[in-house]
Scaffold this motif. Structure first.
Motif, PDB file in Angstrom:
ATOM      1  N   GLY A 145     -34.753  -2.699 -34.794  1.00 25.57           N
ATOM      2  CA  GLY A 145     -33.474  -3.247 -35.197  1.00 25.57           C
ATOM      3  C   GLY A 145     -33.667  -4.403 -36.152  1.00 25.57           C
ATOM      4  N   ILE A 146     -32.559  -4.885 -36.683  1.00 28.22           N
ATOM      5  CA  ILE A 146     -32.559  -6.033 -37.574  1.00 28.22           C
ATOM      6  C   ILE A 146     -32.291  -7.274 -36.731  1.00 28.22           C
ATOM      7  CG2 ILE A 146     -31.481  -7.119 -39.581  1.00 28.22           C
ATOM      8  CD1 ILE A 146     -33.054  -4.500 -40.190  1.00 28.22           C
ATOM      9  N   TRP A 147     -33.249  -8.197 -36.742  1.00 30.81           N
ATOM     10  CA  TRP A 147     -33.146  -9.423 -35.953  1.00 30.81           C
ATOM     11  C   TRP A 147     -32.218 -10.400 -36.650  1.00 30.81           C
ATOM     12  CZ3 TRP A 147     -34.013 -10.821 -31.203  1.00 30.81           C
ATOM     13  CH2 TRP A 147     -34.040 -12.176 -30.891  1.00 30.81           C
ATOM     14  N   CYS A 148     -31.200 -10.883 -35.936  1.00 30.82           N
ATOM     15  CA  CYS A 148     -30.201 -11.803 -36.488  1.00 30.82           C
ATOM     16  C   CYS A 148     -30.237 -13.121 -35.720  1.00 30.82           C
ATOM     17  CB  CYS A 148     -28.820 -11.165 -36.413  1.00 30.82           C
ATOM     18  SG  CYS A 148     -28.673  -9.611 -37.290  1.00 30.82           S
ATOM     19  N   GLY A 149     -31.364 -13.805 -35.812  1.00 30.59           N
ATOM     20  CA  GLY A 149     -31.529 -15.060 -35.107  1.00 30.59           C
ATOM     21  C   GLY A 149     -32.704 -15.829 -35.666  1.00 30.59           C
ATOM     22  N   PRO A 150     -33.110 -16.899 -34.965  1.00 29.04           N
ATOM     23  CA  PRO A 150     -34.269 -17.661 -35.418  1.00 29.04           C
ATOM     24  C   PRO A 150     -35.515 -16.773 -35.411  1.00 29.04           C
ATOM     25  CG  PRO A 150     -33.275 -18.667 -33.460  1.00 29.04           C
ATOM     26  CD  PRO A 150     -32.510 -17.433 -33.763  1.00 29.04           C
ATOM     27  N   PRO A 151     -36.519 -17.096 -36.213  1.00 25.48           N
ATOM     28  CA  PRO A 151     -37.715 -16.252 -36.310  1.00 25.48           C
ATOM     29  C   PRO A 151     -38.350 -15.967 -34.949  1.00 25.48           C
ATOM     30  CG  PRO A 151     -37.767 -17.979 -37.965  1.00 25.48           C
ATOM     31  CD  PRO A 151     -36.606 -18.277 -37.079  1.00 25.48           C
ATOM     32  N   VAL A 152     -38.879 -14.760 -34.808  1.00 31.49           N
ATOM     33  CA  VAL A 152     -39.581 -14.347 -33.591  1.00 31.49           C
ATOM     34  C   VAL A 152     -40.946 -13.787 -33.973  1.00 31.49           C
ATOM     35  CG1 VAL A 152     -37.561 -13.914 -32.148  1.00 31.49           C
ATOM     36  CG2 VAL A 152     -38.388 -12.114 -33.648  1.00 31.49           C
ATOM     37  N   GLU A 153     -41.832 -13.763 -33.008  1.00 27.59           N
ATOM     38  CA  GLU A 153     -43.192 -13.254 -33.185  1.00 27.59           C
ATOM     39  C   GLU A 153     -43.431 -12.133 -32.181  1.00 27.59           C
ATOM     40  OE1 GLU A 153     -45.397 -14.362 -35.452  1.00 27.59           O
ATOM     41  OE2 GLU A 153     -43.965 -15.832 -36.236  1.00 27.59           O
ATOM     42  N   PRO A 154     -44.376 -11.233 -32.477  1.00 27.83           N
ATOM     43  CA  PRO A 154     -44.746 -10.227 -31.486  1.00 27.83           C
ATOM     44  C   PRO A 154     -45.131 -10.891 -30.164  1.00 27.83           C
ATOM     45  CG  PRO A 154     -45.707  -9.684 -33.604  1.00 27.83           C
ATOM     46  CD  PRO A 154     -45.102 -11.054 -33.742  1.00 27.83           C
ATOM     47  N   GLY A 155     -44.624 -10.333 -29.080  1.00 22.93           N
ATOM     48  CA  GLY A 155     -44.854 -10.896 -27.751  1.00 22.93           C
ATOM     49  C   GLY A 155     -43.705 -11.738 -27.245  1.00 22.93           C
ATOM     50  N   ASP A 156     -42.834 -12.214 -28.149  1.00 20.49           N
ATOM     51  CA  ASP A 156     -41.671 -12.999 -27.726  1.00 20.49           C
ATOM     52  C   ASP A 156     -40.704 -12.125 -26.936  1.00 20.49           C
ATOM     53  OD1 ASP A 156     -42.708 -15.174 -29.060  1.00 20.49           O
ATOM     54  OD2 ASP A 156     -41.226 -15.154 -30.677  1.00 20.49           O
ATOM     55  N   GLU A 157     -40.041 -12.739 -25.968  1.00 20.59           N
ATOM     56  CA  GLU A 157     -39.018 -12.054 -25.195  1.00 20.59           C
ATOM     57  C   GLU A 157     -37.673 -12.703 -25.474  1.00 20.59           C
ATOM     58  OE1 GLU A 157     -40.116 -11.735 -21.096  1.00 20.59           O
ATOM     59  OE2 GLU A 157     -41.980 -10.703 -21.579  1.00 20.59           O
ATOM     60  N   ARG A 181     -28.324  -4.008 -35.029  1.00 15.76           N
ATOM     61  CA  ARG A 181     -28.535  -5.443 -35.230  1.00 15.76           C
ATOM     62  C   ARG A 181     -28.699  -6.087 -33.863  1.00 15.76           C
ATOM     63  NH1 ARG A 181     -24.000  -6.109 -39.824  1.00 15.76           N
ATOM     64  NH2 ARG A 181     -25.114  -4.967 -41.442  1.00 15.76           N
ATOM     65  N   LEU A 182     -29.657  -6.983 -33.758  1.00 17.09           N
ATOM     66  CA  LEU A 182     -29.985  -7.651 -32.508  1.00 17.09           C
ATOM     67  C   LEU A 182     -29.612  -9.125 -32.621  1.00 17.09           C
ATOM     68  CD1 LEU A 182     -33.561  -6.148 -32.164  1.00 17.09           C
ATOM     69  CD2 LEU A 182     -31.497  -5.330 -31.029  1.00 17.09           C
ATOM     70  N   TYR A 183     -28.692  -9.568 -31.769  1.00 17.17           N
ATOM     71  CA  TYR A 183     -28.254 -10.956 -31.764  1.00 17.17           C
ATOM     72  C   TYR A 183     -28.713 -11.614 -30.467  1.00 17.17           C
ATOM     73  CZ  TYR A 183     -25.224  -9.815 -35.669  1.00 17.17           C
ATOM     74  OH  TYR A 183     -24.751  -9.427 -36.907  1.00 17.17           O
ATOM     75  N   PRO A 184     -29.476 -12.709 -30.580  1.00 15.86           N
ATOM     76  CA  PRO A 184     -29.922 -13.395 -29.362  1.00 15.86           C
ATOM     77  C   PRO A 184     -28.735 -14.008 -28.612  1.00 15.86           C
ATOM     78  CG  PRO A 184     -30.590 -14.631 -31.314  1.00 15.86           C
ATOM     79  CD  PRO A 184     -29.958 -13.362 -31.795  1.00 15.86           C
TER      80      PRO A 184
END
Length: 125
Positions: A26-38, A119-122
């Motif tokens: 999906g398209i991340w719509c939030g602050p930056p994330v890294e692999p492994g983040d939940e 789209r993924l919204y935290p």
């Protein structure tokens, strides 16, 4: 929905993720994330979907997320479709809203929703 970020894709802000019900992108719509983040997220399906084309009865019972080629397939219970085309899919206890057109479908049935973009919204609790 609780997800774990598995990696990034080729598109801007595209991420691959894993949830209790399967894997998707999906398209991340939030602050930056890294692999492994939940994260806890809400899904948005931005495309206008067609009943009996993009939303079809599922071959199997249950809930799930999977990728098939360029599409993400969400399997769950068709919870509601309003007269204006606003629909709601129940996937593993989560509600996912979407817009659709087309002939009526039986509410409460298990369906597959096929889309090219999520789209993924935290969600900050």
């Amino acid at each position: 929905m609780n997800i774990k970020i598995l990696g990034t894709g080729l598109k801007r802000d595209e991420v691959f993720f894993e949830a209790a019900t399967g894997k998707g992108r999906g398209i991340w719509c939030g602050p930056p994330v890294e692999p492994g983040d939940e994260a806890v997220v809400e899904f948005e399906l931005p495309a206008l979907l067609m009943r009996w084309v993009d939303i079809v009865p599922a071959d199997q019972e249950g809930h799930g997320i999977r990728m098939e080629g360029n599409e993400i397939v969400l399997t769950g219970v068709l919870d509601n479709i309003e007269e204006d085309g606003t629909g709601c899919l129940q996937l593993d206890g989560e509600l996912i809203m979407f817009e659709c057109l087309g002939e009526p479908m039986a509410l409460g049935s298990v369906v597959e929703v096929r889309t090219r973009e999520i789209r993924l919204y935290p969600v900050y609790l």
